[in-house]
Design a protein around this motif. Sequence first.
Motif, short mmCIF file in Angstrom:
data_model
loop_
_atom_site.label_atom_id
_atom_site.label_comp_id
_atom_site.label_asym_id
_atom_site.label_seq_id
_atom_site.Cartn_x
_atom_site.Cartn_y
_atom_site.Cartn_z
N GLU A 170 -9.99 3.59 -2.56
CA GLU A 170 -10.10 3.21 -1.00
C GLU A 170 -9.89 4.33 -0.19
O GLU A 170 -9.36 5.43 -0.51
CB GLU A 170 -8.49 2.25 -0.93
CG GLU A 170 -7.94 2.09 0.79
CD GLU A 170 -6.68 1.69 0.96
OE1 GLU A 170 -6.40 1.15 1.89
OE2 GLU A 170 -5.89 2.11 0.07
N ALA A 202 -8.14 5.26 8.37
CA ALA A 202 -7.84 3.97 8.04
C ALA A 202 -6.92 3.55 8.74
O ALA A 202 -5.77 4.07 8.87
CB ALA A 202 -7.78 3.61 6.34
N ASP A 203 -7.11 1.97 9.02
CA ASP A 203 -6.06 1.53 9.85
C ASP A 203 -4.76 1.28 9.14
O ASP A 203 -3.80 1.37 9.77
CB ASP A 203 -6.69 -0.05 10.27
CG ASP A 203 -7.82 -0.04 11.31
OD1 ASP A 203 -8.40 -0.93 11.50
OD2 ASP A 203 -7.89 0.94 11.88
N SER A 204 -4.78 1.20 7.92
CA SER A 204 -3.57 0.87 7.17
C SER A 204 -2.77 2.18 7.06
O SER A 204 -1.51 1.85 6.90
CB SER A 204 -3.86 0.66 5.66
OG SER A 204 -4.72 1.79 5.01
N VAL A 205 -3.20 3.47 7.44
CA VAL A 205 -2.33 4.52 7.47
C VAL A 205 -2.36 5.40 8.93
O VAL A 205 -1.52 6.08 9.29
CB VAL A 205 -2.83 5.44 6.61
CG1 VAL A 205 -2.63 4.84 5.07
CG2 VAL A 205 -3.99 6.05 6.73
N LYS A 206 -3.04 4.66 9.70
CA LYS A 206 -3.40 5.24 11.30
C LYS A 206 -1.86 5.30 11.75
O LYS A 206 -1.21 4.40 11.66
CB LYS A 206 -4.35 4.58 11.81
CG LYS A 206 -4.73 5.30 13.20
CD LYS A 206 -5.89 4.37 13.96
CE LYS A 206 -7.35 4.38 12.94
NZ LYS A 206 -8.38 3.63 13.84
N GLU A 229 3.84 0.87 -0.39
CA GLU A 229 2.37 0.39 -0.83
C GLU A 229 1.60 1.74 -0.49
O GLU A 229 0.21 1.41 -0.86
CB GLU A 229 2.02 -0.36 0.44
CG GLU A 229 2.51 -1.65 0.33
CD GLU A 229 3.97 -1.85 0.59
OE1 GLU A 229 4.78 -3.00 0.12
OE2 GLU A 229 4.82 -1.08 1.48
N ASP A 230 1.98 2.91 -0.18
CA ASP A 230 1.11 4.20 -0.18
C ASP A 230 0.91 4.66 -1.52
O ASP A 230 0.40 5.78 -1.82
CB ASP A 230 1.96 5.21 0.71
CG ASP A 230 1.70 4.74 2.31
OD1 ASP A 230 2.51 5.01 3.31
OD2 ASP A 230 0.68 3.96 2.62
#
Length: 116
Positions: free
Chosen positions: A46, A60-64, A88-89
């Motif tokens: 990813e 990425a939005d998931s970590v922004k 989840e990281d």
Amino acid sequence: QVHVVESGGGLVQPGGSLRLSCVASGSTGFIYNMAWYRQVPGKVREWVSTITPGGSTNTADSVKGRFTISRDNAKNTVFLQMDSLIPEDTAVYYCNIGVAGGETYWGQGTQVTVSS
């Protein structure tokens, strides 16, 4: 030959922080984009974040808002500051370096585990 080496991974509790580093050495020439990816076993690698030579970033939005990419061009190094980590990281984090001719190089990865 270009060598790419990541470091800084480890075990951290939820809510904690880590700072990953990636150094490129060898016949790099001018380094273009530098990026971080991550991969969980059994899943597709990813994309996480990219930084251009001029310092423009995309994340990425998931970590922004939690992860920040930066680079030191003089040292051929890219960093990933990871804050407010969540389980989840958890993944192996890889660095990708772009050089002249469109070639890219990967490091061997560094494990990040977020667990209490």
